[in-house]
Design a protein around this motif. Sequence first.
Motif, mmCIF file in Angstrom:
data_model
loop_
_atom_site.group_PDB
_atom_site.id
_atom_site.type_symbol
_atom_site.label_atom_id
_atom_site.label_comp_id
_atom_site.label_asym_id
_atom_site.label_seq_id
_atom_site.Cartn_x
_atom_site.Cartn_y
_atom_site.Cartn_z
ATOM 1 N N LEU A 9 -102.323 -12.248 22.587
ATOM 2 C CA LEU A 9 -101.773 -12.884 23.586
ATOM 3 C C LEU A 9 -102.487 -13.787 24.500
ATOM 4 O O LEU A 9 -103.763 -13.774 24.445
ATOM 5 C CB LEU A 9 -100.928 -11.853 24.384
ATOM 6 C CG LEU A 9 -100.289 -10.721 23.808
ATOM 7 C CD1 LEU A 9 -99.854 -9.777 24.595
ATOM 8 C CD2 LEU A 9 -99.344 -11.060 22.525
ATOM 9 N N ASN B 82 -96.159 -15.562 21.816
ATOM 10 C CA ASN B 82 -97.345 -14.899 22.238
ATOM 11 C C ASN B 82 -97.883 -15.187 23.566
ATOM 12 O O ASN B 82 -98.888 -14.770 23.965
ATOM 13 C CB ASN B 82 -98.332 -15.166 20.969
ATOM 14 C CG ASN B 82 -99.122 -16.053 21.128
ATOM 15 O OD1 ASN B 82 -98.636 -17.222 21.307
ATOM 16 N ND2 ASN B 82 -100.319 -16.487 20.847
ATOM 17 N N LEU C 15 -95.209 -7.032 22.661
ATOM 18 C CA LEU C 15 -95.850 -8.088 22.126
ATOM 19 C C LEU C 15 -96.561 -8.172 21.001
ATOM 20 O O LEU C 15 -96.730 -8.893 20.195
ATOM 21 C CB LEU C 15 -96.115 -9.231 23.157
ATOM 22 C CG LEU C 15 -94.916 -9.764 23.951
ATOM 23 C CD1 LEU C 15 -95.479 -10.489 25.184
ATOM 24 C CD2 LEU C 15 -93.995 -10.676 23.148
#
Length: 121
Positions: free
Chosen positions: A44, A11, A37
């Motif tokens: 993230l 991440n 992602l």
Amino acid sequence: MIDIMPESSNNVLGVRFTRRLSPSDYHTVLAPRVESLLTRFATLKVLILIDESFAGWTLSAAWANTVFDVKHRRDFDKIAMVGAPAWEQWCVHTPAALLMRGELRTYGRGQLDEAWAWIHG
């Protein structure tokens, strides 16, 4: 131009800004990677390295950046901005801080290792 840094994993996303950014940098590089992602991770951690060759944004790229920031304002736990000029640091600490949920920090170009350590922490 936006390049994905090879240190990116899981991440954690590292991006390098070089030359002059255009809307296609956001639409074809950054947004697809972030959205991919986010299908695997709730949030993230992002490191942005402003390269010495960075020459700013086209007007339409500045708008694409704003739209991107608003859309993803709750998707980032940490954002580290490395090597940003003083005006960009002001943007990170003032207007962007009001929009973004996560913690934002700025680092000098010589503090890249420190920024990576913070992002991974």
